[in-house]
Scaffold this motif. Sequence first.
Motif, PDB file in Angstrom:
ATOM      1  N   GLU A 114       6.396  11.104  13.788  1.00 58.39           N
ATOM      2  CA  GLU A 114       7.211  10.185  14.583  1.00 58.39           C
ATOM      3  C   GLU A 114       6.408   9.554  15.705  1.00 58.39           C
ATOM      4  O   GLU A 114       6.586   8.362  16.026  1.00 58.39           O
TER       5      GLU A 114
ATOM      6  N   HIS B 255       7.519  15.736  14.098  1.00 57.49           N
ATOM      7  CA  HIS B 255       7.395  15.141  15.434  1.00 57.49           C
ATOM      8  C   HIS B 255       6.078  14.382  15.576  1.00 57.49           C
ATOM      9  O   HIS B 255       6.027  13.309  16.203  1.00 57.49           O
TER      10      HIS B 255
ATOM     11  N   THR C  18       4.320   6.845  14.205  1.00 55.55           N
ATOM     12  CA  THR C  18       5.149   5.667  13.914  1.00 55.55           C
ATOM     13  C   THR C  18       5.446   4.882  15.184  1.00 55.55           C
ATOM     14  O   THR C  18       5.489   3.647  15.172  1.00 55.55           O
ATOM     15  N   LYS C  19       5.587   5.592  16.290  1.00 52.75           N
ATOM     16  CA  LYS C  19       5.915   4.928  17.548  1.00 52.75           C
ATOM     17  C   LYS C  19       4.792   4.022  18.025  1.00 52.75           C
ATOM     18  O   LYS C  19       5.044   2.956  18.609  1.00 52.75           O
TER      19      LYS C  19
END
Length: 1086
Positions: A792, A789, A795-796
């Motif tokens: 992620e 998480h 990456t966002k």
Amino acid sequence: MRKRKCQRLQDIYEENEIVRQTKCAQLREKYKTDKKIREQKKNRARSEYFILEKRQHKLFQLRQKYRRNLQQLQDLTEKLLNKHDTTNSCIDQFDLARVLEQTKMNQNKLYAVMAKQIHEKYLKQANQKKRKLDFYEQQFRNYIQQMPKYVCTVCHRCMFQSDVKFCNREKYKLKFNENVWLSALSCFSGAYINKFAFEPCQRIEWICNSCHNSLSKGDIPARSVIANNLVGGHLPDEIQVLNDLERHLIALRLPFMKMISLPKGGQKGCKGPVICVPSEVQDTANILPRHPSKSAFIRLKLKRRLNYRGWYKYQMICPDRVRAALRILCKINENYKNIQIDDNDYDYFHWDDQSINDISNNKQISSIFIENDINNDDRTLTSDVEIHGDEEDDENDPRKKYSIPTNTCLQSNIAEDYVDFEQDIISIAPAEKNRPASLLREQGLEAKAFPHLFPDGKNTFDETRENKIKFSTYANSRLFNADFRYASDPHYVFFLQYLNDIQHASSGISVQLRKSCSKSQFTLQNISNKKYLSNMLKTDMIFRHLIKVRGSTQYWSLILSELFAMIRQLGVPTWFCSFSAADARWIELLHHLADYHNIPRKEKYTWNETNFLLNSNPVIVARMFDRRFRGFMKNIILSKCATLGEVTDYFYRVEFQKRGSPHIHMIVWIKNAPKYGENLDDEVMKFIDKYITFKMSNERKDPFLHEIIMKVQTHSKSHSKSCKRRDRVCRFNFPKPISRRTFIVNRKFKEVDNNDKNDRLNEIKTKIKEMNIYLKEIEDKNITLNWNHFDESLTKVQWTYDDYERALQILLPIDTVILKRAPEDRWVNNYNEKCITNWNANMDIQFVMNEYACGKYMLSYICKAEKEMSDILKNIHEEAKNKNISIQEEMKVLSGVYFHHREVCVQEAIYRVCSLPLKYASRKVEFVPTDPDCFRLSKPLSLITKMIAEGKEDDGDLLYSNYMDKYLDRPVDPLFDICLADFVAKFGFINKKIKRSRVQTWSFKTLNFTIYKRKRSVVIRYPHFDINHDEEKDGEQNSVKQIVLFNRQQYETKISTQLHEAMLDIVANDIPQDAWGILCAETELQ
């Protein structure tokens, strides 16, 4: 394609093989090194074992040798005796004496060897136990399991087992003469001994250490209940059943105080002063309504003035219980002998106009004390409304006028139906037109204000006694008494605490008036001139007289200066720790309180039951917290298991939270701890990771630790009101930043161009906010976060982990430690696993990075100077300068302002009045005056006045000696050829009358003191001067500069300059709001 894939797989395999071989080689090397370490440990243990075996074998041989010698000597003695019997010749006395002497010598040696063997065996077992943490943990658990249920037979105080001894009366008899022993024998009451009791402690007669020491010296203890008039009178049943408001109605002096209920538990607090006003008890009792059933209840408001809309007390009372209690007090209490209670039972079922007129005439005198509040004072009766027939009768009916229910066919006879909130409310102000009584001058005020505690009106503090008793000792005896009537009444606790503060303030005024700024100015001629004395006092801060009031602004200012002296001399501390109270979690405390109320013990108490138990006797709760922390320090922090490292010095302060429970702030110095800036960063981070953790424990492996972290160590994800103060999301900076490693934000990461700095910071804040929003959405779905998480979220926002770490280094302040933290642990506060497991409550631990953070943030947080109160006192002082009032009057005004703005909780009041420690340090701090014209303390004014009356004009005998006088009068010995600072730090001073047999002492040349060497040097506090800016007197700066620099190195570390700058910053710019959130974030779940 196949060839390429095969080639690629082969390359990957070869790379993996190389990596595998490298890891295997590393593991082999690590195994070899570990094996060497293990071998070294085994060899060391084996050698220690062999040495111990050799010592034991040698002791065994010596033991056998001495036994053989004794046997030979015994045989020789028998030969001499046999020779005498057979030959009837004289025994050679010389030979016999020599044999007996050798026998005794060998016997002593044998006993010494046997004792040494036993000692060696004991040390071996003790060292094996002490190496284990379980040994100290068990000691700590046994320590906190003890409760104050051992009652002293002399002072009747409930004490812990470690504070009492078995009472042997015959042993004390040897210390007294026959005549004195008869009076001393009355001290032993034996009132709380029950030979058939279930508890073993109740079947034995105990005596506390304080009373034991007094009796061992041949003195009668001042705390003696029987011998020194401290017996509590018998409490009649008519007074025991009274509720809070009914107790106020029977008091001759109403103790007015602003009582408040604190959040999260309903503990009591007090704002402002305590005022005792004379009450018209007789008129109050006679105007209260009467009912034939004698058990009817009415709603009553006790007001200070009738025209006030608010009230002081509002409760249901039974008027007949109030009158019954007053009748008993009239019989047993001298203060109530002039009170006359109207015992006429009016028949409210057969009344006429004449009886109504009689009742009205009897109440004309008391009409100023009572009024009816109809529907909460919203309904009023107007004179122009005509009343006819039955309506007029209803208005004159006393049953309606005084809200008296009657048993008729139209009215229920159930008691609960009488509690009808549609009835009229009676308001009463029995002390409206009276002036407040003097708390320090009125005799018997304590008994008049609290007749439910002193029903006979005797044995209060101002009672005449043979042995004088201090007020703090008296308050301690009352609140620790086995009769819990005193400890369970918060009004009485606040009354004692306020009276104690007033006495300390009054004593402080007397001390301030005895100060002089020069020895030459204080003469017999000047002391008789009050105007000269006032002008001389104005050179000092006038509100310094409050320094003796524990918990005041000046009290904590003195503690702050002492703490600065410790840090200046000992260096930057290693740890800052905080420990909160969890009264509701400590089951052993709740069990003891349940036993006190005869409530069956439970595995888990409800919230209401817990609050009732904790609020029923706050004295026990405060004493148990103090004992728990002292045991925690002794067995966990300072023990050989070294949970935080080997502690060399420490300081802690007791603070009280808004909910009323105590809270500890502590700084600790660790031996050989790495220091940031002097040691490598890797050494500092390794040291931090060794003692600080924040991981969520596995529920299966350690359910106890997991439950503690979940309940008290995890921050609320929804954030409380305390977090959101001043329009902030969380002032404690939760959630904490996630990191794959521990690192320190250095200055090199702050090198950003000023033009791009703001834009860069705004961009970083925006992206971190987006990451937190994404992670919060996952947590809202009750999903535990993991590293996927977190990746992620990176990456966002189009970041790599290196970009994220670089952003933290730019955003956070310099010298901030970012700990290695997993995503699921971002709401968990820092803790030490060994500490929190034993403390079983919320804690925090931080590594102190630099001297500036230590000085500006940590010290200001530990020793809060109560800046608002300090500003108020300064403003009042400035206003008083423009008025033509005396110094003594100005001090009284300042004291009054302080007491009107104070706010204390009940446990803080107990700490203050019972002399429980509000702070403690491992070293004592002494102030050394360096100015010849420093303030000097004179002898008491009464003694000086007596000297003037007797004509003793000796100006040199007016002042007490200080350290400068003692240094100049020191003995002529090479041992004392030292500077003033070393003299004060290494040697202590006591009166010649006090004998110290275990240490060597020296006498002064002329002063009536003796000198002894301290076991540990004290910390020196002195006026801090800057040689470059402060001019030396008489132009001798160049001649003494090198000496001053050399001596300062012994009592100041390298951080002294930075610490002084931090202190000046605090004074000039004040403490930044919520600055401590950077260093120490506390949990919101209590």
